[in-house]
Design an enzyme around this catalytic site. Structure first.
Site, mmCIF file in Angstrom:
data_model
loop_
_atom_site.group_PDB
_atom_site.id
_atom_site.type_symbol
_atom_site.label_atom_id
_atom_site.label_comp_id
_atom_site.label_asym_id
_atom_site.label_seq_id
_atom_site.Cartn_x
_atom_site.Cartn_y
_atom_site.Cartn_z
ATOM 1 N N HIS A 68 -35.447 54.740 19.928
ATOM 2 C CA HIS A 68 -36.658 54.344 20.660
ATOM 3 C C HIS A 68 -36.333 53.890 22.081
ATOM 4 C CE1 HIS A 68 -39.054 53.680 16.687
ATOM 5 N NE2 HIS A 68 -39.147 54.913 17.131
ATOM 6 N N HIS A 102 -30.924 52.568 17.658
ATOM 7 C CA HIS A 102 -31.839 53.671 17.322
ATOM 8 C C HIS A 102 -32.460 54.257 18.573
ATOM 9 C CE1 HIS A 102 -34.700 50.320 17.455
ATOM 10 N NE2 HIS A 102 -35.722 51.152 17.359
ATOM 11 N N ASP A 145 -37.417 51.629 23.981
ATOM 12 C CA ASP A 145 -37.230 50.201 24.263
ATOM 13 C C ASP A 145 -35.877 49.677 23.777
ATOM 14 O OD1 ASP A 145 -38.355 50.532 21.589
ATOM 15 O OD2 ASP A 145 -38.577 48.351 21.528
ATOM 16 N N HIS A 149 -36.560 42.034 18.674
ATOM 17 C CA HIS A 149 -37.820 41.647 19.317
ATOM 18 C C HIS A 149 -38.195 40.202 19.041
ATOM 19 C CE1 HIS A 149 -39.294 45.679 20.553
ATOM 20 N NE2 HIS A 149 -38.567 46.099 19.523
HETATM 21 FE FE FE Z 1 -38.044 48.198 19.233
HETATM 22 ZN ZN ZN Z 2 -37.883 50.723 17.451
#
Ligand code: FE
Ligand code: ZN
Length: 253
Positions: free
Chosen positions: A58, A56, A60, A169
């Site tokens: 984002h 995706h 990070d 994460h």
């Molecule tokens: Fe993330």
């Molecule tokens: Zn994300």
């Protein structure tokens, strides 16, 4: 020969994953939070990237792609291409491609973002879920609805129980504290919370997990169960409404 999966810690709490086929030398990367630790892992093993898979948009998950992409095919969601680094191969829900002959099945798992993808690689026994299904949690609903995330989690839950869930994460300890507020009496959850604390104390990742572990302990995946509905006084409520309530509680936890 089976595919090898290497978990690469990045930034403060992100994970990237290398998927390596020893027979051909092909190596796919799932997400690139930052380039340096990924390049260091590649150099240490003498591997070169053949493909980069993006979950995706984002930062990070994509910030390291420009620095790593030379010589690799960058693969991401056609429907979200405008927000991703330039794609060499644009894919969508239900598509398949391969890493050195090993099938990769593309699943749209929108909710955290619209256009979030998961990649299921049966030969690796793994699904790469980033910020959709996470260890003891699920991603925040930044763009999608509870209905979309519930559908996404339900699709992932249909994969084989022994599938490794390679999520994005290290949030597991905080997720465990929240999960215990939903199901304080769940013995599997109690045990997992303890194991998570021990892993954190020893500096060991709690990712990947297995889908069986998530089904036994992850409150977001368990929203359809009568005991979970009862635990939050929603007996008889629709599954998606129970999921939405659990997600709402987590947002303010
Ligand atoms: Fe993330
Ligand atoms: Zn994300």
């Amino acid at each position: 020969m089976p595919l090898e999966i290497v978990t690469v810690p990045c930034l403060s709490d992100n994970y990237a994953f290398l998927v390596h086929d020893a027979a051909s030398g092909a190596t796919a990367l799932v997400d690139a939070p930052e380039a340096a630790p990924i390049q260091a892992e590649l150099d240490r093993r003498g591997w070169r990237l053949s493909q980069i898979l993006i979950t995706h948009h984002h930062g990070d998950h994509i910030a390291g792609i420009d620095a790593l992409r030379s010589g690799a095919t960058v693969i991401g969601n056609a429907a979200d291409a405008a927000r991703l680094p330039p794609l060499d191969h644009a894919v969508g829900d239900g598509d398949s491609f391969d890493v050195a002959g090993h099938a990769v099945h593309v699943m749209d798992v929108s909710g955290h973002t619209i256009g979030h993808l998961a990649f299921h690689i049966p030969d690796a026994g793994a699904v790469f879920t980033a910020d959709s299904l996470m260890a003891l949690g699920c991603g925040r609903l930044f763009e999608g609805s509870a209905t979309q995330m519930w559908a996404s989690l339900s699709k992932l839950a249909a994969l084989p129980d022994d599938t490794l869930v390679c999520s994005g994460h290290e949030y597991t300890a905080a997720n465990a504290r929240f999960a215990l507020t939903i199901e304080p009496g769940n013995p599997d959850l109690q045990a997992r919370a303890k194991a998570t604390e021990a892993a954190n104390a020893a500096g060991r990742p709690t990712v990947p997990s297995t889908l069986a572990d998530e089904k036994a302990t992850n409150p977001f995946l368990r929203a359809a169960l009568p005991e979970v509905k009862a635990a939050i006084d929603m007996t008889g409520a629709a599954d998606v409404d129970v999921f939405a309530e659990i997600r709402r509680r987590k947002d303010t936890f």
